[in-house]
Design a protein around this motif. Structure first.
Motif, PDB file in Angstrom:
ATOM      1  N   PHE A 114     -15.580 -15.293 -56.094  1.00 44.93           N
ATOM      2  CA  PHE A 114     -15.511 -14.516 -54.759  1.00 44.93           C
ATOM      3  C   PHE A 114     -16.236 -15.058 -53.710  1.00 44.93           C
ATOM      4  CE2 PHE A 114     -17.005 -10.945 -52.215  1.00 44.93           C
ATOM      5  CZ  PHE A 114     -15.845 -10.419 -51.682  1.00 44.93           C
ATOM      6  N   LEU A 115     -17.408 -15.599 -53.849  1.00 46.41           N
ATOM      7  CA  LEU A 115     -18.210 -16.408 -52.888  1.00 46.41           C
ATOM      8  C   LEU A 115     -17.516 -17.661 -52.558  1.00 46.41           C
ATOM      9  CD1 LEU A 115     -21.989 -15.836 -54.113  1.00 46.41           C
ATOM     10  CD2 LEU A 115     -20.723 -14.693 -52.040  1.00 46.41           C
ATOM     11  N   LEU A 123     -14.661 -17.004 -50.269  1.00 52.00           N
ATOM     12  CA  LEU A 123     -14.924 -16.706 -48.968  1.00 52.00           C
ATOM     13  C   LEU A 123     -15.320 -17.943 -48.133  1.00 52.00           C
ATOM     14  CD1 LEU A 123     -17.139 -13.508 -49.524  1.00 52.00           C
ATOM     15  CD2 LEU A 123     -14.924 -13.474 -48.430  1.00 52.00           C
ATOM     16  N   LEU A 124     -16.143 -18.774 -48.962  1.00 51.06           N
ATOM     17  CA  LEU A 124     -16.632 -19.997 -48.340  1.00 51.06           C
ATOM     18  C   LEU A 124     -15.443 -21.037 -48.052  1.00 51.06           C
ATOM     19  CD1 LEU A 124     -19.998 -21.065 -50.116  1.00 51.06           C
ATOM     20  CD2 LEU A 124     -19.605 -20.058 -47.554  1.00 51.06           C
ATOM     21  N   GLN A 131     -12.646 -20.233 -46.463  1.00 49.82           N
ATOM     22  CA  GLN A 131     -11.876 -19.544 -45.525  1.00 49.82           C
ATOM     23  C   GLN A 131     -12.205 -20.462 -43.998  1.00 49.82           C
ATOM     24  OE1 GLN A 131      -9.425 -17.566 -46.502  1.00 49.82           O
ATOM     25  NE2 GLN A 131     -10.372 -17.901 -48.340  1.00 49.82           N
ATOM     26  N   ARG A 132     -12.701 -21.686 -44.207  1.00 45.54           N
ATOM     27  CA  ARG A 132     -13.183 -22.334 -43.065  1.00 45.54           C
ATOM     28  C   ARG A 132     -14.077 -21.533 -42.198  1.00 45.54           C
ATOM     29  NH1 ARG A 132      -7.718 -23.600 -41.066  1.00 45.54           N
ATOM     30  NH2 ARG A 132      -7.108 -23.276 -43.115  1.00 45.54           N
ATOM     31  N   ILE A 133     -15.347 -21.532 -42.901  1.00 49.93           N
ATOM     32  CA  ILE A 133     -16.238 -20.681 -42.342  1.00 49.93           C
ATOM     33  C   ILE A 133     -17.489 -21.672 -41.647  1.00 49.93           C
ATOM     34  CG2 ILE A 133     -18.546 -19.686 -43.268  1.00 49.93           C
ATOM     35  CD1 ILE A 133     -15.879 -17.996 -43.268  1.00 49.93           C
ATOM     36  N   ARG A 134     -17.632 -21.118 -40.300  1.00 55.83           N
ATOM     37  CA  ARG A 134     -18.967 -21.913 -39.793  1.00 55.83           C
ATOM     38  C   ARG A 134     -20.143 -21.639 -40.550  1.00 55.83           C
ATOM     39  NH1 ARG A 134     -18.892 -20.693 -33.559  1.00 55.83           N
ATOM     40  NH2 ARG A 134     -16.726 -20.270 -34.029  1.00 55.83           N
ATOM     41  N   PHE A 143     -25.022 -21.423 -46.178  1.00 51.91           N
ATOM     42  CA  PHE A 143     -24.650 -20.415 -47.207  1.00 51.91           C
ATOM     43  C   PHE A 143     -24.720 -21.095 -48.303  1.00 51.91           C
ATOM     44  CE2 PHE A 143     -22.404 -17.791 -43.807  1.00 51.91           C
ATOM     45  CZ  PHE A 143     -23.116 -16.797 -43.835  1.00 51.91           C
ATOM     46  N   GLN A 144     -24.144 -22.241 -48.714  1.00 51.61           N
ATOM     47  CA  GLN A 144     -24.210 -22.804 -50.051  1.00 51.61           C
ATOM     48  C   GLN A 144     -25.773 -23.155 -50.335  1.00 51.61           C
ATOM     49  OE1 GLN A 144     -21.882 -26.258 -50.868  1.00 51.61           O
ATOM     50  NE2 GLN A 144     -20.230 -25.870 -49.585  1.00 51.61           N
ATOM     51  N   VAL A 145     -26.413 -23.654 -49.334  1.00 48.93           N
ATOM     52  CA  VAL A 145     -27.753 -23.670 -49.665  1.00 48.93           C
ATOM     53  C   VAL A 145     -28.480 -22.537 -50.247  1.00 48.93           C
ATOM     54  CG1 VAL A 145     -30.020 -24.554 -48.800  1.00 48.93           C
ATOM     55  CG2 VAL A 145     -27.865 -25.861 -48.066  1.00 48.93           C
TER      56      VAL A 145
END
Lengths: 280, 296
Positions: free
Chosen positions: B94-95, B98-99, B101-104, B109-111
């Motif tokens: 799921f994450l 979400l990530l 979707q070309r997210i700023r 968020f990954q870190v």
């Protein structure tokens, strides 16, 4: 609208992942009376460093009350030789398995590959016996270092093997035509190309060995234990009052080296995670 | 002439290569494979605190499977392993979607999602022990918000303590699952997705019909790794619950440790280690072999 809900969900998840770290941090800066009177979410009213000082050099762990610091140093004394040696051997092995292929190389490769998935419980008893016979039972050096080197080899060999597969054979062949031998090719051709995989392997090994608990608890005694075993002892020690602030400070101290490595070299860490298997 | 010289020096180097590799091969044969045979032998002997060569057949296995503590350990592994693998893979996927979707702020968020993986299982256990403590943690937080009868004392409840292990383990590794799925998503050729979009498929449909089926190898890897982690989980549970209350959160790793190193029943400990190996073989090895076949 859709964008907004994506950010909302991601932020929610981020809060869940950050919550334990936040609570550990604020708890470690509080006094015990403050922990009782305030909720655990509250920021400390004043940053009290007692828990950190006590965790570092005063708390009772096992038979000594020197705090966590001797065990913290133990973990470094363990991790440095174990990482260097297992990485170096892994590099040579990977080089041999890819560029000096001989009959049976594949079988060796699969023997090692399987070695990364066995639960380590299966080797604990014979290893304990062998260490006893060698009179190194219970020691950090060389006992625990040896265990970590041996069981790290499968991982480091696989890392280097998978990386060296992509280095063109012609490069090695050309060097041989020029008269370079086994070691010369390794030093002059392979190693200069190896910086990224050395980083991945070293960071992976550092993290795995630093964080390991099972080998530490089985193969070391009292003052020889690595920091993960020591924090568990500290937290488990039953005293009249549970010093949560000291527990949290000690746990954070034990986590700092790998967190720093992660923050500085996260990309190599992730590559190791997604590229290799994981040992518990 | 030059050719034969190269052959000869190649031959010499081949010998050096064999010599350099042999310590590792010997170490693997002795410290992994001979040790496995040795453990099998121990499991068939009356070994207690010290190893013994007194053969007792399957008596240790009878003791093992006659022990309610062992059955509890197995069923706990089933509950914990099943939930942990399913939930951490689901959250990870799921994450990752979400990530994707070309997210700023994707890096940030990954870190945040991945840092628990850099921390030791023991530290994770200690942290969650504090968060789950009924007097201070989640229960106290929710009560302080005005819900004064809110109950959340799973960690002290023999029937529910195993679920607290799931919570802590999911926290520690679902970011890792996210990283694996994200790598898988990024590996799917954009052309397939583009083609589906031109055909008029919506995002949801594209995920269901195009992206997820193409992610099959990634599901494989995620499953192997998380199942392996579940079977090996040890430090986390020791630090979180100590295997308790009672032995309600015992799993085979804890059972093996306690019987071998605390209770001096090495034969039973060895038998339990072998069952763990068998579980690992059944769950993981077929996937590893399939995966290796696919890659070679």
């Amino acid at each position: 609208m859709r964008r907004l809900s994506i950010y909302f969900l991601l932020t929610l998840a981020a809060l869940f992942f950050l919550l334990p770290l936040y609570i550990m941090l604020v708890t470690s800066f509080k006094t015990m009376p403050e922990i009782y009177s305030q909720g655990i979410l509250a920021l400390p009213r004043q940053f009290d460093l007692y828990a950190w000082r006590h965790a570092w050099s005063g708390a009772t762990i096992g038979a000594s009350d020197q705090g966590i610091h001797p065990f913290f140093i133990n973990s470094f004394e363990l991790v440095i030789p174990a990482v260097i040696i297992s990485t170096a051997i892994g590099a040579i092995n990977g080089y041999i398995l890819t560029h000096w292929r001989f009959r049976g190389a594949n079988i060796i490769f699969y023997l090692l590959l399987l070695g990364t998935v066995f639960p380590f419980q299966i080797i604990l008893l014979p290893m304990a016996w062998v260490q006893g016979k060698l009179h190194i039972a219970g020691t950090l050096i060389p006992g625990l270092v040896m265990v970590h080197i041996i069981y790290g080899l499968a991982f480091t060999t696989l890392f280097f093997r998978n990386y060296y597969v992509s280095i063109p054979h012609d490069l090695v062949r050309a060097a041989r035509v020029d008269g370079a031998g086994f070691f010369r090719i390794f030093w002059r051709v392979m190693l200069p190309l190896s910086t990224p995989i050395i980083m991945v392997t070293a960071i992976w090994q550092f993290t795995m060995i630093w964080n390991n608990f099972l080998f530490g608890v089985v193969f070391t005694n009292s003052d020889q234990q690595p920091v993960t075993v020591a924090i568990n002892d500290l937290v488990d020690t039953v005293t009249s009052v549970h010093m949560w602030n000291v527990d949290m400070a000690a746990a954070l101290i034990a986590a700092i080296p790998t967190l720093v490595v992660y923050l500085l070299a996260g990309k190599y860490f992730v590559r190791g995670l997604t590229g290799g298997a994981v040992k518990g | 002439m030059a050719h034969s010289m190269m052959q000869r020096s190649g031959g010499k180097d081949q010998v050096i290569a064999g010599l350099m590799l042999s310590p590792t091969v010997l170490a693997a044969i002795f410290f992994i494979y001979a040790f496995i045979l040795w453990t099998i032998w121990l499991s068939l002997t009356r070994s207690t605190i010290l190893p013994s060569n007194h053969f007792v057949g399957l008596a240790n296995y009878r003791d093992l499977f006659g022990s309610s503590r062992w059955w509890r350990s197995l069923s706990n592994l089933g509950i914990f392993g099943g939930l942990y693998v399913a939930i951490s893979m689901a959250i990870g996927l799921f994450l990752a979607i979400l990530l994707d979707q070309r997210i700023r702020g994707e890096r940030l968020f990954q870190v945040i999602f991945l840092y628990p993986m850099a921390i030791s299982a023991v530290v994770t256990g200690v942290a969650w022990r504090w968060l789950l403590d009924p007097n201070f943690g989640v229960q106290a937080i929710v009560r302080s918000l005005g819900f004064s009868h809110f109950q959340f004392a799973w960690i002290d409840d023999p029937d529910f303590a195993i679920y607290t292990v799931v919570i802590a383990a999911v926290w520690q590794t679902s970011g890792f699952m996210m990283a694996i799925f994200l790598a898988g998503l990024r590996g799917i050729s954009p052309d397939i997705v583009k083609a589906a979009r031109i055909d008029g498929a919506g995002t949801l449909r594209i995920y269901r019909r195009v992206i997820l089926p193409n992610l099959a190898p990634t599901f494989f890897v995620a499953f192997i790794l998380s199942a392996g982690l579940a079977i090996k989980a040890f430090g986390l549970i020791i630090a979180l619950t100590g295997g308790g209350p009672g032995y309600s959160t015992n799993v085979p790793t804890i059972f093996m440790y306690v019987f071998s190193f605390e209770r001096g029943e090495m034969g039973v400990g060895a038998a339990s280690a072998l069952i763990m190996l068998a579980i690992m073989m059944v769950v993981v090895v077929p996937f590893v072999i399939l995966d290796a076949r696919r890659k070679v």
